[in-house]
Design an enzyme around this catalytic site. Structure first.
Site, PDB file in Angstrom:
ATOM      1  N   ASN A  39     -12.184  16.196  13.652  1.00 51.63           N
ATOM      2  CA  ASN A  39     -12.446  15.623  12.333  1.00 51.63           C
ATOM      3  C   ASN A  39     -13.952  15.671  12.107  1.00 51.63           C
ATOM      4  OD1 ASN A  39     -12.871  14.029  10.110  1.00 51.63           O
ATOM      5  ND2 ASN A  39     -11.512  12.371  10.764  1.00 51.63           N
TER       6      ASN A  39
ATOM      7  N   CYS B 297     -14.993  13.335   8.099  1.00 56.02           N
ATOM      8  CA  CYS B 297     -14.672  12.027   7.541  1.00 56.02           C
ATOM      9  C   CYS B 297     -15.891  11.496   6.798  1.00 56.02           C
ATOM     10  CB  CYS B 297     -14.232  11.048   8.605  1.00 56.02           C
ATOM     11  SG  CYS B 297     -13.450   9.616   7.870  1.00 56.02           S
TER      12      CYS B 297
ATOM     13  N   LYS C 188     -11.435  20.510  11.262  1.00 60.54           N
ATOM     14  CA  LYS C 188     -11.029  19.959   9.954  1.00 60.54           C
ATOM     15  C   LYS C 188     -12.239  19.815   9.052  1.00 60.54           C
ATOM     16  CE  LYS C 188      -8.305  16.492   7.588  1.00 60.54           C
ATOM     17  NZ  LYS C 188      -7.308  15.426   7.714  1.00 60.54           N
TER      18      LYS C 188
ATOM     19  N   ILE D  51      -7.844  20.370   3.208  1.00 61.11           N
ATOM     20  CA  ILE D  51      -9.143  19.718   3.179  1.00 61.11           C
ATOM     21  C   ILE D  51      -9.012  18.218   3.468  1.00 61.11           C
ATOM     22  CG2 ILE D  51     -10.237  21.295   1.530  1.00 61.11           C
ATOM     23  CD1 ILE D  51      -9.444  19.335  -0.696  1.00 61.11           C
TER      24      ILE D  51
ATOM     25  N   THR E  61     -10.767  14.385   2.379  1.00 56.53           N
ATOM     26  CA  THR E  61     -10.852  13.773   1.044  1.00 56.53           C
ATOM     27  C   THR E  61     -12.169  14.108   0.330  1.00 56.53           C
ATOM     28  OG1 THR E  61     -11.783  11.794   2.061  1.00 56.53           O
ATOM     29  CG2 THR E  61      -9.412  11.824   1.697  1.00 56.53           C
TER      30      THR E  61
ATOM     31  N   GLY F 143      -4.489  12.584  -2.556  1.00 58.73           N
ATOM     32  CA  GLY F 143      -3.295  12.528  -3.395  1.00 58.73           C
ATOM     33  C   GLY F 143      -3.232  13.713  -4.344  1.00 58.73           C
TER      34      GLY F 143
ATOM     35  N   GLY G 175      -2.943  16.472  -1.263  1.00 57.83           N
ATOM     36  CA  GLY G 175      -2.051  16.083  -2.360  1.00 57.83           C
ATOM     37  C   GLY G 175      -0.659  16.654  -2.334  1.00 57.83           C
TER      38      GLY G 175
ATOM     39  N   GLY H 262       0.083  14.267   3.560  1.00 60.41           N
ATOM     40  CA  GLY H 262      -0.809  13.145   3.855  1.00 60.41           C
ATOM     41  C   GLY H 262      -0.468  11.900   3.069  1.00 60.41           C
ATOM     42  N   THR H 263      -1.222  11.694   2.002  1.00 62.22           N
ATOM     43  CA  THR H 263      -1.065  10.487   1.184  1.00 62.22           C
ATOM     44  C   THR H 263       0.393  10.237   0.772  1.00 62.22           C
ATOM     45  OG1 THR H 263      -3.315  10.771   0.415  1.00 62.22           O
ATOM     46  CG2 THR H 263      -1.904   9.401  -0.942  1.00 62.22           C
TER      47      THR H 263
END
Lengths: 301, 260
Positions: free
Chosen positions: A126, A129, A163, A189, A191, A215, A242, A263-264
């Protein structure tokens, strides 16, 4: 129908996984037989030491999505390996372990520690972040990306996935740097940086001030970035951003993604990954495709 | 068959959606046998529409779990407004019961005090039903802002619960905050137990009162939630035992552990 995919030496029976930080295996709640159908599971990012995360509020709903600044609340790698990882492994689903370090040394230590447990499929770095208070992110700098991926590759026995953050001018530059450093795959990707203001108080609606937007609101940007990166690198891409439905996931695959991560959507509709998988199968059947390769990167221009 | 990722996710038919006051609604959902599993203090996580609006599910304390799962809710935003317009027979997607509910008082406790503020009274009817079964003396101290937050509490009274009401404007009951009713509490810490749910300043005042008298108790907390199952850590709150998720570690916590 062959839905199997590979990232480095890691094999997955199908291309559907979950994005880190969006799924937790809770024995009391989860239907294990359904979980076993997924290509891989990706637990929440683990750091070297335990982190308590950011002050609340940590999440806010936005039209077609959310903004979050959780701050990678987690128990630290040692407690993870002796605790949650043991439970995850019992499921028998391939595991992609997401880690994040504050320094290159921390990334190396994390990679070292993940060489010990048996049966892991890949390590995801990651690098993106956006919530921890730093001047810039590793994945905003091709040199830093190269350096960390290279360092981890030297140590890790597992395929290494980088990532990436979308908060850059040209994400293909970062993706190329990861590939040159030996990355086995790219997850993209993470956020988008965002700010929601509470007009009553004129303060940020998020405790950490800024947060990451996820999202369906970010999906078209994510698909575009996956398409652009797929033109420039040859290593597999795990596409995310998303995905709520199979149609969303198919867009990523047609744009060039090898795997897709839900994800979301897991927060809204926990069965979304299963429906994505079912929908991909249906689409392939309908279009008389018997191998995912026929679909990958098949965008018509 | 691809069914559900969670064992306790299901489609529930709306049996009734009653407007109690200008602000408060009571919805009854047919959850079949799942109703029997409910522990008072737990919540259900409702996907109000199968579109992206509202985006998140909405968590609701379970108000009662007799024949159906019932919720008591206040219309405060888009989600609850859309929920309030649902008709009988419509279906919503539900996950739950979720979270850790109330634990019932030990045998030496003679008097249970439930202190609710506004829609914070939502988890207490299910609790009252359980307290009746164990024949515990029960008192409900309820504070609403105005008469728009006060509804008929005959079901509590039928359980033998003594109900006292305050409103900020004095339109119903005693004028003032619910703290005006603390004089009704038996302050013997060996015999009294407190449950509270409501706005943070109110729960902070209950905590202060409980600590002053050494009375033990539990609070039901509320935070904005995304997943509702302990995955996203979006609803974590700072407690004396570190950050805890309201959805999975709570929503019910010991009153001593919560920092208001």
């Amino acid at each position: 129908m062959d839905l199997s995919v590979k990232i480095g030496k890691a094999k997955f029976s199908n291309p559907v996984t979950v994005a880190s930080g969006t799924f937790e295996y809770i024995k009391d709640y989860c239907s294990i037989s359904d979980l076993k159908k997924l290509g891989a599971l990706t637990p929440k990012t683990v750091t070297l030491y335990a982190q308590q995360g950011n002050p609340s509020p940590r999440i806010v709903e936005i039209p077609s999505g959310m903004i979050n600044a959780i701050g990678i609340e987690n128990e630290g790698i040692d407690a993870f390996i002796s605790g949650r990882l043991v439970e995850f492994k019992k499921l028998g689903v391939p595991l992609i372990i997401s880690v994040s370090g504050k320094t290159e040394t921390e990334f190396k230590m994390l990679a070292e520690k993940l060489n010990k447990p048996k049966g892991l499929s890949a390590i995801e770095l990651n690098l993106s972040c956006p919530n921890l208070k730093k001047k810039s992110l590793v994945a905003q700098d091709p040199k830093a990306t190269y350096s960390i991926v290279k360092a981890v590759k030297r140590i890790s026995k597992l395929p290494v996935i980088a990532k990436l953050t979308p908060n850059v001018g040209d994400i293909t530059v970062i993706a190329k740097a990861a590939q040159e450093a030996g990355a086995d795959g790219i997850s993209m990707i993470n956020t988008f940086s965002g700010l929601v203001i509470d007009t009553k108080t004129r303060k940020s609606a998020i405790g950490n001030f800024t947060g990451g937007v996820s999202g369906p609101a970010i999906r078209p940007m994510a698909v575009n970035m996956v398409y652009n990166v797929a033109q420039k690198v040859s290593i597999p891409i795990i596409g995310m951003g998303g995905i709520m439905t199979a149609d969303d996931a198919l867009q990523f695959i047609i744009a060039g993604a090898t795997m897709v991560a839900v994800g979301t959507a897991n927060f809204i509709e926990p069965k979304a990954p299963l429906e994505v998988l079912r929908g991909i199968k249906e689409y392939m059947k309908k279009n008389k495709l018997n191998n995912l390769k026929q679909l990958r990167g098949s965008l018509v221009r | 068959m691809y069914s559900f990722m969670y064992k306790n996710q299901y489609k529930a038919k709306i049996v009734s959606n009653e407007k109690l006051t200008a602000k408060l609604y009571r919805m009854s959902l047919d959850a079949g046998k799942i109703t029997e599993k409910v522990v008072p203090g737990q919540f259900i996580h409702i996907r109000i529409n199968d579109t992206l609006k509202p985006f998140f599910r909405r968590p609701f304390s379970i108000y009662r779990a007799k024949n159906n799962i019932e919720i008591l809710y206040e219309v405060v935003g888009d989600g609850t407004r859309m929920l309030s317009s649902k008709k009988n027979g419509e279906v919503v997607d539900v996950i739950g019961p979720l979270g850790k509910g109330f634990s019932l008082p030990s045998k030496k406790i003679k008097q249970v005090i439930m202190i609710g503020g506004g829609v914070g009274v939502a988890p207490f009817l299910a609790l009252s039903d359980e307290l009746k079964k164990i024949k515990c003396e029960q008192v409900l101290l309820y504070g609403g802002r105005t008469k728009e937050h006060i509804f008929n509490m005959k079901e509590y009274k039928a359980n033998g619960c003594k109900v006292s009401i305050t409103t900020d404007d004095g339109s119903v009951g005693i004028k003032g905050r619910v703290s005006k009713l603390y004089s009704k509490i038996n302050t013997d810490p060996e015999r009294t137990f407190i449950y509270t749910c409501g706005p943070k300043p109110m729960m902070a005042s209950v905590k202060e009162f409980a600590q002053k008298h050494g009375i033990d108790g539990q609070v039901s907390c509320e935070e904005v939630m995304a997943c509702g199952v302990g995955a996203c850590k979006g609803c974590s709150i700072d407690t004396s035992k570190g950050y805890k998720t309201v959805c999975f570690d709570g929503p019910v916590f010991n009153i001593k552990d919560i920092k208001f």
